[in-house]
Design a protein around this motif. Sequence first.
Motif, PDB file in Angstrom:
ATOM      1  N   SER A 284      37.294 -43.587  32.339  1.00 56.55           N
ATOM      2  CA  SER A 284      35.857 -44.017  32.480  1.00 56.55           C
ATOM      3  C   SER A 284      35.707 -44.362  33.789  1.00 56.55           C
ATOM      4  CB  SER A 284      35.670 -45.204  31.585  1.00 56.55           C
ATOM      5  OG  SER A 284      36.654 -46.367  31.999  1.00 56.55           O
ATOM      6  N   THR A 285      36.468 -44.271  34.666  1.00 59.68           N
ATOM      7  CA  THR A 285      36.025 -44.634  36.150  1.00 59.68           C
ATOM      8  C   THR A 285      35.910 -43.334  36.863  1.00 59.68           C
ATOM      9  OG1 THR A 285      38.128 -44.672  36.705  1.00 59.68           O
ATOM     10  CG2 THR A 285      37.421 -46.661  36.266  1.00 59.68           C
TER      11      THR A 285
ATOM     12  N   VAL B  85      30.739 -31.143  35.097  1.00 62.64           N
ATOM     13  CA  VAL B  85      31.749 -31.734  34.149  1.00 62.64           C
ATOM     14  C   VAL B  85      31.371 -31.545  32.702  1.00 62.64           C
ATOM     15  CG1 VAL B  85      33.043 -33.817  33.404  1.00 62.64           C
ATOM     16  CG2 VAL B  85      32.342 -33.579  35.769  1.00 62.64           C
ATOM     17  N   LEU B  86      32.454 -31.020  31.742  1.00 64.64           N
ATOM     18  CA  LEU B  86      31.975 -30.843  30.499  1.00 64.64           C
ATOM     19  C   LEU B  86      32.869 -31.773  29.744  1.00 64.64           C
ATOM     20  CD1 LEU B  86      30.923 -29.308  27.821  1.00 64.64           C
ATOM     21  CD2 LEU B  86      32.748 -27.830  28.091  1.00 64.64           C
ATOM     22  N   ALA B  87      32.472 -32.670  28.838  1.00 66.22           N
ATOM     23  CA  ALA B  87      33.491 -33.506  28.054  1.00 66.22           C
ATOM     24  C   ALA B  87      33.194 -32.813  26.679  1.00 66.22           C
ATOM     25  CB  ALA B  87      33.091 -34.964  28.000  1.00 66.22           C
ATOM     26  N   ALA B  88      34.454 -32.100  26.169  1.00 64.01           N
ATOM     27  CA  ALA B  88      34.502 -31.460  24.951  1.00 64.01           C
ATOM     28  C   ALA B  88      35.157 -32.494  24.017  1.00 64.01           C
ATOM     29  CB  ALA B  88      35.092 -30.393  24.878  1.00 64.01           C
TER      30      ALA B  88
ATOM     31  N   ARG C   8      30.980 -44.802  28.240  1.00 62.98           N
ATOM     32  CA  ARG C   8      31.231 -45.104  29.767  1.00 62.98           C
ATOM     33  C   ARG C   8      31.405 -43.822  30.500  1.00 62.98           C
ATOM     34  NH1 ARG C   8      33.368 -50.002  27.635  1.00 62.98           N
ATOM     35  NH2 ARG C   8      35.639 -49.035  28.089  1.00 62.98           N
ATOM     36  N   MET C   9      32.361 -43.037  29.969  1.00 63.24           N
ATOM     37  CA  MET C   9      33.041 -41.899  30.576  1.00 63.24           C
ATOM     38  C   MET C   9      31.751 -40.807  31.096  1.00 63.24           C
ATOM     39  SD  MET C   9      34.100 -38.454  29.935  1.00 63.24           S
ATOM     40  CE  MET C   9      34.745 -38.631  28.408  1.00 63.24           C
ATOM     41  N   LEU C  10      30.974 -40.601  29.874  1.00 66.58           N
ATOM     42  CA  LEU C  10      29.945 -39.885  30.075  1.00 66.58           C
ATOM     43  C   LEU C  10      28.976 -40.104  31.021  1.00 66.58           C
ATOM     44  CD1 LEU C  10      29.294 -38.925  26.217  1.00 66.58           C
ATOM     45  CD2 LEU C  10      30.262 -37.456  27.903  1.00 66.58           C
TER      46      LEU C  10
END
Length: 608
Positions: free
Chosen positions: A220-221, A230-233, A246-248
């Motif tokens: 998350s930092t 950045v892609l968050a799958a 928080r990470m997104l």
Amino acid sequence: MANMTSAMSALHVPHLTPLETTPRHFRHRQTPTGIRTIDTWIPGPGDRALFASLHLPSDGAVRGAVVICPPLAKEHISAYRGLRQLAQELAEHGFLALRFDYAGQGDSSGRQDDPLAVSQWQASVAAAVAYARRAGIESVAVTGLRAGALIAAATVDTLGDLRAMVLWDPVISGRSYVRELTSLYRVSVDDDPHHDDCTSIVGGVLDSAAVKDLSGLDLSTLDPGSSTKVLAAIRPEFAASPRTVRMLERSGAERMFVERQNQFVSPSSFVLSVPTHDIKQISSWVSRQFGEDKTVVDPEITSAAHVATADDGEEVWETLERRSTGSLFAISTASRTTTSHAATAVFHSTANEHRIGPARLWVESARTLAAHGIRSVRFDRMGTGDSGTVLTDENTPIVSPEARRNVLDLIDTLDVPPSRRMHVGMCSGAWMGAYVASQRGARSVVLLNIVNWSINNRRPPVKKAHVDAMESDVANRIFLVARTIRNAGRRAQRYVPYPLWLGLGFLGLVNAPESMLRTLTRRGTKTAVSLAPEDEAWFEANRGRQGVTRLSRSKNPPHVLFSGSGDHNLFHRSSRERVGRLIVASALDAFGDRRLAVSKHDKEGLGA
């Protein structure tokens, strides 16, 4: 047998000497899609050799590179084929995709219980990115699955400019992840009775210092910088969690939902599934972040590497190979002075495991045997690891007649007579080892937690896990009827006269342990069997003890050991340690310490 405890202490892994670069040639397998797959060692942290696979277009012209950071321990085994499919997809989009094993994990050199393991993993990511750049590629992306995403994010400041980063089903909190790993071990395996500085997890072991370091990582930092897309799958059920939010927000990541992750990275049984749809989505997103300009690359390929050093200073080397008509991927392990004709142990894996075996036991055993002058070959049977093309939505395949033929072909490629061959396997891998020994002969076999005792097996090997993977009500109803009939037969088997029971075993119609053990005994094969409690119960139910008693009067009786504790999968650390000692002791009992024989000759004459 030789002293088993002292046999395991003959190997250590210090800071190693650099890789030996072989002549520049590609050891690759051409695929129908025009993608080239190359097996190689790359230099890692502290001169440790890292195993890697490159996937790139056949003409070597690429738009960029994508470094794929794998999960840890059991999740890496489960996800192995899916990561291969991702690499193949990326290569079809025009990239050089680089898969690798962290130092001390998978096939790479180093110890999995290294106190500095986490920093070694991070340095391995940096080494993989540096390797891609040395091949002539400026634009690089990084993809991390589960803990691989966490490790890659913790390394991002050392990687230089990245074009893109994919966080695939990421572990966000190292502290929560450690709690998850240790809790899963206690629930699914057992409490760890060891009183040392290591922590057992499903599929491996970590030093307490590494556990502390892993707990300190927090995705998350993540701040990848404005130039990195950045892609968050992520799984839909995790989308609203505070850590995910928080990470997104912190990373500015785009969001993509992925499905079927449990069956992919943490299946409840030995059957797993490759999520081809999600893999295509991820590879397409990565492709959109790069331009169309291409560069012809010339990566450095190294087929042999120094992976460990014995206590007496003898170097242990491993060579990457493709063997048999099925082009099975294999790794040969031997000391520097061991010849190609040396006594050889062949390791057979089971279910969806690739050549590293349960919790890396095959790797560690092979390197220990090499310290005694005994060569080892560990390989991927067809449809596992790096053997065979990964199919769309692939499920773990049942061992097929083709797989049997491939393994026999592989054995025929070894320039070693049966009297100097040994087979080691667990569960279905144990059956395969016994089958090969019955067909080609062997000096010794070590059968671990074996459940199929018929070499001439005529019963369809369909398990409930395979039926569940079909997701078919019709298949499930048929299986339930067949299981009812089977269970009725099992209840009646105790009333079958033993000679008839044994005859049915030789025909492959029932599971009579004596049928397999007698076949191996007649061939002069030394046979050691080790059974966990659940496998011992199956052995007893199939009248195995009666068979062993009858064979005890033969000239070459099998040795059947009941562990009294542990688990079938050898996730329990004590089980693995006990089995590791058995493997080494069986090899020394069969062949002696080959290093002692080598020392009587001029090592220069052996090509040292």
